[in-house]
Write a protein that holds these residues in place. Structure first.
Motif, PDB file in Angstrom:
ATOM      1  N   ARG B 136       0.822  -1.213   0.000  1.00 42.65           N
ATOM      2  CA  ARG B 136       0.000   0.000   0.000  1.00 42.65           C
ATOM      3  C   ARG B 136       0.853   1.258   0.000  1.00 42.65           C
ATOM      4  NH1 ARG B 136      -4.338  -1.686   4.166  1.00 42.65           N
ATOM      5  NH2 ARG B 136      -5.712  -2.914   2.845  1.00 42.65           N
ATOM      6  N   SER B 137       1.872   1.257   0.845  1.00 42.24           N
ATOM      7  CA  SER B 137       2.659   2.493   0.915  1.00 42.24           C
ATOM      8  C   SER B 137       3.465   2.684  -0.359  1.00 42.24           C
ATOM      9  CB  SER B 137       3.534   2.520   2.176  1.00 42.24           C
ATOM     10  OG  SER B 137       4.585   1.605   2.045  1.00 42.24           O
ATOM     11  N   ALA B 138       3.865   1.599  -1.019  1.00 38.99           N
ATOM     12  CA  ALA B 138       4.557   1.725  -2.306  1.00 38.99           C
ATOM     13  C   ALA B 138       3.612   2.320  -3.344  1.00 38.99           C
ATOM     14  CB  ALA B 138       5.068   0.367  -2.768  1.00 38.99           C
ATOM     15  N   VAL B 139       2.362   1.864  -3.324  1.00 38.94           N
ATOM     16  CA  VAL B 139       1.368   2.400  -4.260  1.00 38.94           C
ATOM     17  C   VAL B 139       1.132   3.885  -3.978  1.00 38.94           C
ATOM     18  CG1 VAL B 139      -1.098   2.319  -4.868  1.00 38.94           C
ATOM     19  CG2 VAL B 139       0.226   0.196  -4.698  1.00 38.94           C
ATOM     20  N   ARG B 140       1.044   4.190  -2.678  1.00 41.83           N
ATOM     21  CA  ARG B 140       0.818   5.586  -2.291  1.00 41.83           C
ATOM     22  C   ARG B 140       1.982   6.456  -2.756  1.00 41.83           C
ATOM     23  NH1 ARG B 140      -0.442   4.526   2.892  1.00 41.83           N
ATOM     24  NH2 ARG B 140       1.732   4.883   3.469  1.00 41.83           N
ATOM     25  N   ASP B 141       3.203   5.956  -2.616  1.00 34.79           N
ATOM     26  CA  ASP B 141       4.391   6.728  -2.996  1.00 34.79           C
ATOM     27  C   ASP B 141       4.698   6.635  -4.488  1.00 34.79           C
ATOM     28  OD1 ASP B 141       4.497   7.044  -0.308  1.00 34.79           O
ATOM     29  OD2 ASP B 141       6.265   5.766   0.009  1.00 34.79           O
ATOM     30  N   GLN B 142       3.909   5.864  -5.196  1.00 34.49           N
ATOM     31  CA  GLN B 142       4.107   5.682  -6.636  1.00 34.49           C
ATOM     32  C   GLN B 142       5.498   5.143  -6.948  1.00 34.49           C
ATOM     33  OE1 GLN B 142       3.074   9.322  -8.658  1.00 34.49           O
ATOM     34  NE2 GLN B 142       1.226   9.586  -7.455  1.00 34.49           N
ATOM     35  N   ARG B 143       5.895   4.140  -6.200  1.00 33.38           N
ATOM     36  CA  ARG B 143       7.190   3.534  -6.483  1.00 33.38           C
ATOM     37  C   ARG B 143       7.033   2.011  -6.615  1.00 33.38           C
ATOM     38  NH1 ARG B 143       8.319   1.252  -1.541  1.00 33.38           N
ATOM     39  NH2 ARG B 143       7.451   2.402   0.214  1.00 33.38           N
ATOM     40  N   ALA B 144       8.081   1.382  -7.160  1.00 33.81           N
ATOM     41  CA  ALA B 144       8.034  -0.060  -7.402  1.00 33.81           C
ATOM     42  C   ALA B 144       8.315  -0.825  -6.118  1.00 33.81           C
ATOM     43  CB  ALA B 144       9.065  -0.443  -8.457  1.00 33.81           C
ATOM     44  N   ILE B 145       7.832  -2.061  -6.073  1.00 33.56           N
ATOM     45  CA  ILE B 145       8.107  -2.918  -4.919  1.00 33.56           C
ATOM     46  C   ILE B 145       8.088  -4.382  -5.372  1.00 33.56           C
ATOM     47  CG2 ILE B 145       5.669  -3.062  -4.234  1.00 33.56           C
ATOM     48  CD1 ILE B 145       6.645  -3.114  -1.306  1.00 33.56           C
TER      49      ILE B 145
END
Lengths: 128, 605
Positions: B136-145
């Motif tokens: 979720r936080s990766a999606v929020r930050d618009q970064r890959a995971i």
């Protein structure tokens, strides 16, 4: 039984200090004189200056183990009675009647009993 | 970032010359930012076999939309076996807007049950919330995971998903989509877990063995001194009682260390030929007494069961331990069954109708199975997984050593213990032991195993008119070496001894030593272990038979099973009769059979 057994000079070779102390106490309580060594080499040196009548030895010791020690001592005195403490069954094979094998762990009672038997069998123990 | 637009600096990260600079090409090709190994591969499985360097962690496209499905790239996405999907974060709840066919294959959902839903429908009761929060936080930050996550298929079956997701922007840096790929890594996770568990058990075992050994010495000193003190206590009754209590404690301590040694597979075993059926019958009275009146003991013994070579005392203790568990699992009473059967394991599972050896982690061969089944409450998976761990117990009071000991004993006996259990379904414990290999060829002499001809003349008579054979004995322990040397000599062999691999190789170069058999310890100090020595020696004397002695039966042996073709393995401590037979069998290879004849290869790992 006690009365018929003479006391003897015993060479005790055991690398575990606490076990050596325990054996020493148990043997001295019975009236024996005990020389203590912590490996085979030390035992040979002790024996050179003050030959014992009986050997009590552990098999596994640093520098020189019980097997080699017994071989060397028997070169000096072929009829030396010996009590060998062994960790594994079948680890040591008894070549003569003058050798008694004791499996670990050894209680002082058993040690002194077998030792006295060995001395009796030998029948030539000198008293002190 | 709050407005959903990547900052302008992002452009600087785009790969140079990727189409963004040339005016003519502007807007025609997608570009991306390489991952550069920044996605933590430790947390997640990487399909590339290492940290991704060049694949993009974010993409920039010039033509948004999902309608153009005419190019080869769309075909590639539908053909790949890597499940993929695209979500649209600009719609409420970030729904899936595209899923490729591999994704549908993996999850078993039809397309219409996927499109329009948020990915969380793949999650389930056991899914790690912490990992979900990371996503979720990766999606929020618009970064890959990249993470491994427990997901569920349409039928409810769980699978480990190696998930990668990364953002896709337009040319101005506005977030358009998320791309995600999935991969079912359940098998890898499971075997990894089993491996870790095995490693843990091995580590605990080694620790335990060392500790138990030291404790044994200390307890011997304590018990011995108490005995001396007791002899001098005289009429002091309080002193006598104190000593007595201390002695009892030392005794219990000794018993405990014995149990620990059993778990650590360092117990001294005294294996002898035994038929499981007769052992169970002989022991059944004791078992019935232990189970009490509420539990009904049933025996289901297979007639004509071949015998095994096992330590009977330990086997009885193992059986008792398992049955005590069965009893405790049925507080209201019930039925406990002790059954025996045979099991044949093939090399490849294809022929002979036997089972595949790998499923039991046992080498191919014939086995006898001792099965104990109860109708008790059974174990949940998390208890089952740790059931053989020492000190793990669900009983109060309980030592947590029962099954650990059984496991250790069975392993040390070259067998395997398996537990099957589920809540409400009872528990089945199987102890699988190898059947004596030479059962059918057994002559009457074999039934008295300690009876061996030590007379050289007798031994020589077995190899008439043959030259005396030479055995190169390599063993670092003097006592063991002497013992084996003397015994082999008494059998009429010529024996050369060496205390290390290096010494053995030197011996070989020194004289024109014609060596017929290499008999070496597997684990030795110095750089050369028994396997390496065997290989070197075979360079010198091709096809020389090798007999390896080892006290550690597991890893090294199994790992090197290929190298070990045509090498015999013997477990330490070995009995004299065993040594005589194994040496004879190994030597027969060079004289009679081809060295690689599998008929002579006895895997005992």
């Amino acid at each position: 039984m006690r009365g018929s057994v003479s006391v003897a000079h015993i060479l005790l070779a055991e690398d575990e200090v606490l076990i050596a102390l325990m054996f020493q106490d148990a043997l001295e309580v019975e009236g024996h004189r005990v020389s203590v060594a912590h490996d085979g080499i030390e035992a040979l040196e002790v024996d050179e200056h003050d030959p014992a009548e009986v050997l009590v030895t552990d098999l596994a010791m640093p520098r020189m183990g019980g097997r080699e020690l017994l071989k060397r001592l028997r070169e000096r005195r072929p009829d030396l009675p010996a009590l060998v403490v062994s960790g594994y069954p079948g680890e040591f094979e008894i070549a003569t009647e003058m050798t008694v094998l004791l499996p670990k762990p050894v209680s002082p009672k058993v040690l002194t009993k077998r030792l006295n038997q060995l001395l009796e069998d030998r029948g030539t123990v000198k008293g002190f | 970032m709050t407005d959903g637009t990547k900052d302008a600096g992002k452009g600087g990260e785009r790969p140079p010359g990727a189409g963004m600079d040339g005016e003519a090409e502007a807007g025609s090709a997608a570009t991306g930012v390489p991952a550069r190994g920044e996605l933590d591969a430790r947390q997640s499985y990487s399909p590339m076999g290492g940290p991704g360097i060049r694949h993009w962690k974010e993409g920039y496209i010039s033509r948004p939309g999902l309608d153009d499905r005419s190019s080869v790239f769309f075909t590639a996405v539908e053909m790949t076996r890597m499940p993929m999907l695209v979500t649209d974060p600009n719609q409420p709840d970030n729904p899936i807007v595209f899923a490729n066919l591999a994704f549908l294959d993996l999850t078993q959902y039809p397309e219409n049950e996927v499109i329009g839903r948020n990915c969380r429908f793949l999650q389930g009761p056991q899914t790690d919330r912490g990992v979900v929060d990371e996503i979720r936080s990766a999606v929020r930050d618009q970064r890959a995971i990249a993470v491994d996550l427990l997901n569920y298929k349409r039928d409810g079956s769980p699978f480990w998903n190696a998930l990668f997701l990364g953002p896709i922007f337009d040319q101005t840096g506005k977030l358009l989509y998320f791309f995600a790929s999935q991969m079912d890594v359940t098998r890898r996770r499971t075997s990894e877990q089993a491996f870790r568990q095995a490693q843990k058990m091995e580590a605990i075992g080694q620790l335990t063995a060392g500790l138990a050994h030291d404790f044994n010495n200390l307890l011997q000193v304590i018990a011995g001194n108490l005995e001396i003190a007791a002899g001098r206590a005289g009429g002091d009754s309080l002193l006598r009682r104190s000593i007595e209590h201390a002695e009892r404690a030392a005794e219990q301590g000794a018993k405990l260390t014995q149990q620990l040694l059993t778990f650590a597979r360092k117990q001294r075993l005294d294996p002898r030929r035994v038929n499981l059926n007769s052992l169970v019958v002989d022991f059944s009275e004791m078992l019935v007494r232990t189970l009490g009146s509420k539990v009904d003991l049933r025996l289901d013994l297979k007639p004509g069961l071949p015998s095994c070579t096992l330590d009977t005392v330990h086997l009885e203790m193992a059986l008792l331990n398992v049955l005590i568990n069965a009893r405790d699992a049925m507080p209201k009473g019930g039925k406990a069954t002790v059954a025996t059967s045979t099991l044949s394991l093939n090399d490849n599972g294809g022929d002979g109708g036997g089972e595949k050896g790998g499923t039991h982690n046992l080498p191919p061969g014939h086995y006898a199975v001792l099965r104990i089944h109860d109708e008790g409450e059974g174990m949940p998976p998390e208890v089952l997984q740790r059931a053989t761990e020492p000190f793990f117990t669900t009983k109060t009071p309980g030592t947590g050593l029962g099954l650990a000991m059984v496991h250790g004993f069975v392993q040390q006996s070259h067998g395997r213990m398996e537990i099957e259990s589920a809540p409400g379904k009872g528990t089945t414990v199987r102890m699988i032991f190898p059947i004596d290999p030479d059962q059918r060829a057994a002559s009457p002499r074999r039934t008295a195993p300690e009876e061996i001809p030590v007379d050289p003349a007798v031994a020589a008579g077995r190899q008439p008119a043959e030259a005396i054979q030479t055995i190169l004995l390599v063993e670092d322990n003097d006592d063991v070496s002497h013992l084996a040397e003397n015994y082999l000599r008494s059998l009429g062999y010529r024996v050369l001894t060496a205390g290390s691999g290096e010494e053995a190789m030197e011996l070989l170069t020194g004289e024109d030593a014609a060596v017929d058999l290499l008999f070496t310890d597997l684990v030795m100090p110095g750089g050369m272990n028994g396997l390496v020595l065997a290989e070197r020696m075979r360079e010198r004397i091709p096809g020389i038979p090798v007999l390896l002695a080892t006290g550690y039966t597991d890893d090294l042996v199994l790992q090197n099973a290929n190298t070990m073709q045509s090498m015999d393995i013997m477990n330490k401590p070995y009995r004299r009769i065993e040594l005589a037979e194994r040496v004879r069998a190994a030597l027969a290879k060079s004289t009679g059979r081809k060295p690689n004849d599998p008929a002579y290869f006895r895997h005992e790992g």
